[in-house]
Motif scaffolding. Structure first.
Motif, PDB file in Angstrom:
ATOM      1  N   LEU A 118       0.832  -1.197   0.000  1.00 63.17           N
ATOM      2  CA  LEU A 118       0.000   0.000   0.000  1.00 63.17           C
ATOM      3  C   LEU A 118       0.869   1.250   0.000  1.00 63.17           C
ATOM      4  O   LEU A 118       0.573   2.232  -0.704  1.00 63.17           O
ATOM      5  CB  LEU A 118      -0.936   0.006   1.207  1.00 63.17           C
ATOM      6  CG  LEU A 118      -2.199  -0.846   1.128  1.00 63.17           C
ATOM      7  CD1 LEU A 118      -1.898  -2.336   1.037  1.00 63.17           C
ATOM      8  CD2 LEU A 118      -3.094  -0.589   2.335  1.00 63.17           C
ATOM      9  N   ASP A 119       1.952   1.235   0.768  1.00 64.45           N
ATOM     10  CA  ASP A 119       2.845   2.390   0.812  1.00 64.45           C
ATOM     11  C   ASP A 119       3.504   2.623  -0.541  1.00 64.45           C
ATOM     12  O   ASP A 119       3.671   3.777  -0.979  1.00 64.45           O
ATOM     13  CB  ASP A 119       3.917   2.185   1.888  1.00 64.45           C
ATOM     14  CG  ASP A 119       3.318   2.103   3.293  1.00 64.45           C
ATOM     15  OD1 ASP A 119       2.198   2.641   3.487  1.00 64.45           O
ATOM     16  OD2 ASP A 119       3.960   1.497   4.176  1.00 64.45           O
ATOM     17  N   SER A 120       3.881   1.547  -1.220  1.00 63.14           N
ATOM     18  CA  SER A 120       4.493   1.706  -2.550  1.00 63.14           C
ATOM     19  C   SER A 120       3.510   2.309  -3.539  1.00 63.14           C
ATOM     20  O   SER A 120       3.887   3.169  -4.363  1.00 63.14           O
ATOM     21  CB  SER A 120       4.970   0.345  -3.057  1.00 63.14           C
ATOM     22  OG  SER A 120       5.928  -0.219  -2.200  1.00 63.14           O
ATOM     23  N   ALA A 121       2.242   1.892  -3.470  1.00 65.55           N
ATOM     24  CA  ALA A 121       1.237   2.453  -4.372  1.00 65.55           C
ATOM     25  C   ALA A 121       1.016   3.936  -4.090  1.00 65.55           C
ATOM     26  O   ALA A 121       0.870   4.743  -5.016  1.00 65.55           O
ATOM     27  CB  ALA A 121      -0.080   1.691  -4.221  1.00 65.55           C
ATOM     28  N   LYS A 122       1.048   4.316  -2.830  1.00 60.91           N
ATOM     29  CA  LYS A 122       0.844   5.727  -2.487  1.00 60.91           C
ATOM     30  C   LYS A 122       2.042   6.573  -2.901  1.00 60.91           C
ATOM     31  O   LYS A 122       1.891   7.726  -3.299  1.00 60.91           O
ATOM     32  CB  LYS A 122       0.586   5.861  -0.988  1.00 60.91           C
ATOM     33  CG  LYS A 122      -0.738   5.234  -0.554  1.00 60.91           C
ATOM     34  CD  LYS A 122      -0.907   5.275   0.952  1.00 60.91           C
ATOM     35  CE  LYS A 122      -2.218   4.594   1.347  1.00 60.91           C
ATOM     36  NZ  LYS A 122      -2.402   4.564   2.829  1.00 60.91           N
ATOM     37  N   VAL A 123       3.252   5.986  -2.814  1.00 59.18           N
ATOM     38  CA  VAL A 123       4.434   6.700  -3.284  1.00 59.18           C
ATOM     39  C   VAL A 123       4.350   6.952  -4.782  1.00 59.18           C
ATOM     40  O   VAL A 123       4.801   8.001  -5.291  1.00 59.18           O
ATOM     41  CB  VAL A 123       5.713   5.899  -2.927  1.00 59.18           C
ATOM     42  CG1 VAL A 123       6.931   6.483  -3.636  1.00 59.18           C
ATOM     43  CG2 VAL A 123       5.929   5.899  -1.421  1.00 59.18           C
ATOM     44  N   ASP A 124       3.748   6.022  -5.514  1.00 63.24           N
ATOM     45  CA  ASP A 124       3.581   6.187  -6.962  1.00 63.24           C
ATOM     46  C   ASP A 124       2.444   7.126  -7.320  1.00 63.24           C
ATOM     47  O   ASP A 124       2.164   7.307  -8.514  1.00 63.24           O
ATOM     48  CB  ASP A 124       3.328   4.818  -7.608  1.00 63.24           C
ATOM     49  CG  ASP A 124       4.559   3.919  -7.529  1.00 63.24           C
ATOM     50  OD1 ASP A 124       5.676   4.465  -7.376  1.00 63.24           O
ATOM     51  OD2 ASP A 124       4.402   2.682  -7.608  1.00 63.24           O
ATOM     52  N   GLY A 125       1.791   7.705  -6.326  1.00 60.49           N
ATOM     53  CA  GLY A 125       0.754   8.698  -6.599  1.00 60.49           C
ATOM     54  C   GLY A 125      -0.670   8.192  -6.512  1.00 60.49           C
ATOM     55  O   GLY A 125      -1.597   8.914  -6.886  1.00 60.49           O
ATOM     56  N   CYS A 126      -0.878   6.982  -6.029  1.00 62.25           N
ATOM     57  CA  CYS A 126      -2.236   6.444  -5.913  1.00 62.25           C
ATOM     58  C   CYS A 126      -2.900   6.957  -4.637  1.00 62.25           C
ATOM     59  O   CYS A 126      -2.277   6.975  -3.568  1.00 62.25           O
ATOM     60  CB  CYS A 126      -2.214   4.913  -5.886  1.00 62.25           C
ATOM     61  SG  CYS A 126      -1.653   4.152  -7.421  1.00 62.25           S
ATOM     62  N   GLY A 127      -4.138   7.356  -4.766  1.00 63.10           N
ATOM     63  CA  GLY A 127      -4.918   7.706  -3.594  1.00 63.10           C
ATOM     64  C   GLY A 127      -5.472   6.460  -2.931  1.00 63.10           C
ATOM     65  O   GLY A 127      -5.207   5.328  -3.350  1.00 63.10           O
ATOM     66  N   GLU A 128      -6.266   6.672  -1.890  1.00 61.80           N
ATOM     67  CA  GLU A 128      -6.804   5.535  -1.153  1.00 61.80           C
ATOM     68  C   GLU A 128      -7.741   4.698  -2.023  1.00 61.80           C
ATOM     69  O   GLU A 128      -7.692   3.463  -2.007  1.00 61.80           O
ATOM     70  CB  GLU A 128      -7.545   6.011   0.099  1.00 61.80           C
ATOM     71  CG  GLU A 128      -6.659   6.680   1.137  1.00 61.80           C
ATOM     72  CD  GLU A 128      -5.701   5.699   1.782  1.00 61.80           C
ATOM     73  OE1 GLU A 128      -5.835   4.483   1.563  1.00 61.80           O
ATOM     74  OE2 GLU A 128      -4.805   6.153   2.516  1.00 61.80           O
ATOM     75  N   PHE A 129      -8.582   5.372  -2.800  1.00 61.06           N
ATOM     76  CA  PHE A 129      -9.532   4.635  -3.627  1.00 61.06           C
ATOM     77  C   PHE A 129      -8.820   3.846  -4.715  1.00 61.06           C
ATOM     78  O   PHE A 129      -9.128   2.665  -4.937  1.00 61.06           O
ATOM     79  CB  PHE A 129     -10.542   5.596  -4.250  1.00 61.06           C
ATOM     80  CG  PHE A 129     -11.580   4.910  -5.101  1.00 61.06           C
ATOM     81  CD1 PHE A 129     -12.624   4.218  -4.523  1.00 61.06           C
ATOM     82  CD2 PHE A 129     -11.498   4.936  -6.495  1.00 61.06           C
ATOM     83  CE1 PHE A 129     -13.576   3.567  -5.295  1.00 61.06           C
ATOM     84  CE2 PHE A 129     -12.444   4.296  -7.276  1.00 61.06           C
ATOM     85  CZ  PHE A 129     -13.483   3.615  -6.670  1.00 61.06           C
ATOM     86  N   ARG A 130      -7.839   4.465  -5.354  1.00 63.27           N
ATOM     87  CA  ARG A 130      -7.108   3.771  -6.410  1.00 63.27           C
ATOM     88  C   ARG A 130      -6.261   2.638  -5.832  1.00 63.27           C
ATOM     89  O   ARG A 130      -6.122   1.574  -6.462  1.00 63.27           O
ATOM     90  CB  ARG A 130      -6.227   4.756  -7.160  1.00 63.27           C
ATOM     91  CG  ARG A 130      -5.600   4.172  -8.437  1.00 63.27           C
ATOM     92  CD  ARG A 130      -4.828   5.217  -9.188  1.00 63.27           C
ATOM     93  NE  ARG A 130      -4.199   4.654 -10.374  1.00 63.27           N
ATOM     94  CZ  ARG A 130      -3.382   5.329 -11.178  1.00 63.27           C
ATOM     95  NH1 ARG A 130      -3.122   6.615 -10.918  1.00 63.27           N
ATOM     96  NH2 ARG A 130      -2.851   4.757 -12.230  1.00 63.27           N
ATOM     97  N   THR A 131      -5.708   2.847  -4.642  1.00 63.73           N
ATOM     98  CA  THR A 131      -4.955   1.780  -3.983  1.00 63.73           C
ATOM     99  C   THR A 131      -5.857   0.594  -3.683  1.00 63.73           C
ATOM    100  O   THR A 131      -5.469  -0.570  -3.856  1.00 63.73           O
ATOM    101  CB  THR A 131      -4.335   2.307  -2.680  1.00 63.73           C
ATOM    102  OG1 THR A 131      -3.464   3.406  -2.977  1.00 63.73           O
ATOM    103  CG2 THR A 131      -3.552   1.211  -1.978  1.00 63.73           C
ATOM    104  N   LEU A 132      -7.070   0.890  -3.258  1.00 65.08           N
ATOM    105  CA  LEU A 132      -8.027  -0.177  -2.985  1.00 65.08           C
ATOM    106  C   LEU A 132      -8.350  -0.961  -4.248  1.00 65.08           C
ATOM    107  O   LEU A 132      -8.392  -2.203  -4.227  1.00 65.08           O
ATOM    108  CB  LEU A 132      -9.300   0.414  -2.389  1.00 65.08           C
ATOM    109  CG  LEU A 132     -10.482  -0.542  -2.175  1.00 65.08           C
ATOM    110  CD1 LEU A 132     -10.108  -1.635  -1.185  1.00 65.08           C
ATOM    111  CD2 LEU A 132     -11.708   0.212  -1.697  1.00 65.08           C
ATOM    112  N   ILE A 133      -8.559  -0.251  -5.358  1.00 68.27           N
ATOM    113  CA  ILE A 133      -8.959  -0.900  -6.603  1.00 68.27           C
ATOM    114  C   ILE A 133      -7.795  -1.640  -7.255  1.00 68.27           C
ATOM    115  O   ILE A 133      -7.939  -2.794  -7.695  1.00 68.27           O
ATOM    116  CB  ILE A 133      -9.558   0.126  -7.577  1.00 68.27           C
ATOM    117  CG1 ILE A 133     -10.803   0.789  -6.977  1.00 68.27           C
ATOM    118  CG2 ILE A 133      -9.902  -0.545  -8.909  1.00 68.27           C
ATOM    119  CD1 ILE A 133     -11.928  -0.164  -6.689  1.00 68.27           C
TER     120      ILE A 133
END
Length: 298
Positions: A190-205
């Motif tokens: 999840l942290d890697s996805a957020k570092v790449d610019g993903c928000g919570e909703f996009r990280t979930l999907i």
């Protein structure tokens, strides 16, 4: 001759000691005992279903007699049941209830479970305790106020909508089960996805949902089985309208109308059970994996 006498003789084969023979005997007895119990347990579950299948293809005169093997295979029993007035309607209603209810439950429960598993906010433990307390609340406790609410305020009595609509607001058991599964997903993803610019909703999907497929499959199967076999809910809300009956409730009416035709009653039971068995047969791997992994973390 001397050469033959001088040739070394192979030592005799070593015989098993008493302790080794005892160990092997115990291992063999253990193997026999375990497999005997397994076979007995399998027969305990298989034989009633086999009796159901055989009775469903018997004639009316042979059903529930001492003759357990059909004399004539009456496959037309299934056609007679399928052509019974209302049976196809019960099928459609059950598919609507189980299918739509399962989709709504999964869609509404996943975000809540994700928040309880991965978000840090004040009152998270209290929210989890509320979810667990809702699991402990029997349906019979709330059925009277809920029935008055749906019947008086929205005039939904005689339909399945009072059973389907609440599933759009989540299910306590599904939320808890998904939350336990999501705890097994490392936060590093999840942290890697957020570092790449993903928000919570996009990280979930993009990240959570693909990794949570076994857990979602387990929740979906649990909900589908519950809705497919639900008798109490349709009896309360849809009993006054035969056009809204489900298979579980309609089967009771069918049994009352054909109480002497046990072959037809058994054939109807097989038709009701078949979809659930097929769904579990093709999805059992994901189901078992999802249920197993939900207990890894607390």
């Amino acid at each position: 001759m001397t050469q033959l006498l001088d040739k070394p003789v192979a030592p005799p084969a070593q015989t098993l000691s008493g302790a080794e023979r005892t160990a092997r005997r115990k291992a063999l007895l253990h193997w026999i005992a375990v497999h005997s119990l397994g076979i007995a347990a399998a027969l305990f579950f298989v034989l009633p279903f086999l009796f159901l299948l055989l009775t469903s293809v018997m004639s009316d005169q042979q059903a529930l007699t001492r003759e357990l093997w059909p004399k004539d295979w009456e496959w037309s029993n299934y056609a007679d049941v399928w052509n019974t007035p209302g049976f196809l309607t019960w099928w459609k209603n059950t598919l609507l209830y189980a299918g739509l209810g399962t989709v709504l439950t999964v869609v509404s429960s996943v975000p809540v479970a994700y928040a309880l598993a991965k978000f840090r906010f004040r009152g998270r433990s209290l929210s989890l305790m509320l979810v667990i307390s809702m699991m402990m609340l029997p349906q019979q406790v709330t059925i009277i106020p809920m029935y008055l609410f749906w019947a008086k305020q929205f005039d939904f009595s005689g339909t399945l909508w009072p059973l389907i609509i609440p599933m759009a607001f989540g299910d306590a058991f599904s939320i808890f089960l998904l939350r336990q599964f999501l705890l097994t997903i490392p936060n590093e993803y999840l942290d890697s996805a957020k570092v790449d610019g993903c928000g919570e909703f996009r990280t979930l999907i993009k990240v959570v949902l693909p990794m949570a497929r076994p857990g979602i499959a387990a929740v979906a199967l649990f909900q589908f089985f519950y809705a497919w076999n639900d008798y109490f809910g349709p009896q309360i809300y849809a009993s006054e309208n035969p056009a809204a009956w489900t298979l579980s409730y309609g089967l009771e009416s069918f049994k009352g109308a054909h109480h002497t035709d046990w072959n037809l009653t058994m054939a109807a039971t097989v038709l009701v059970m078949a979809p659930v068995i097929l769904v579990f047969f093709f999805a059992q791997k994901a189901f078992v994996e999802g249920v197993t992994l939900t207990g890894v973390k607390g």
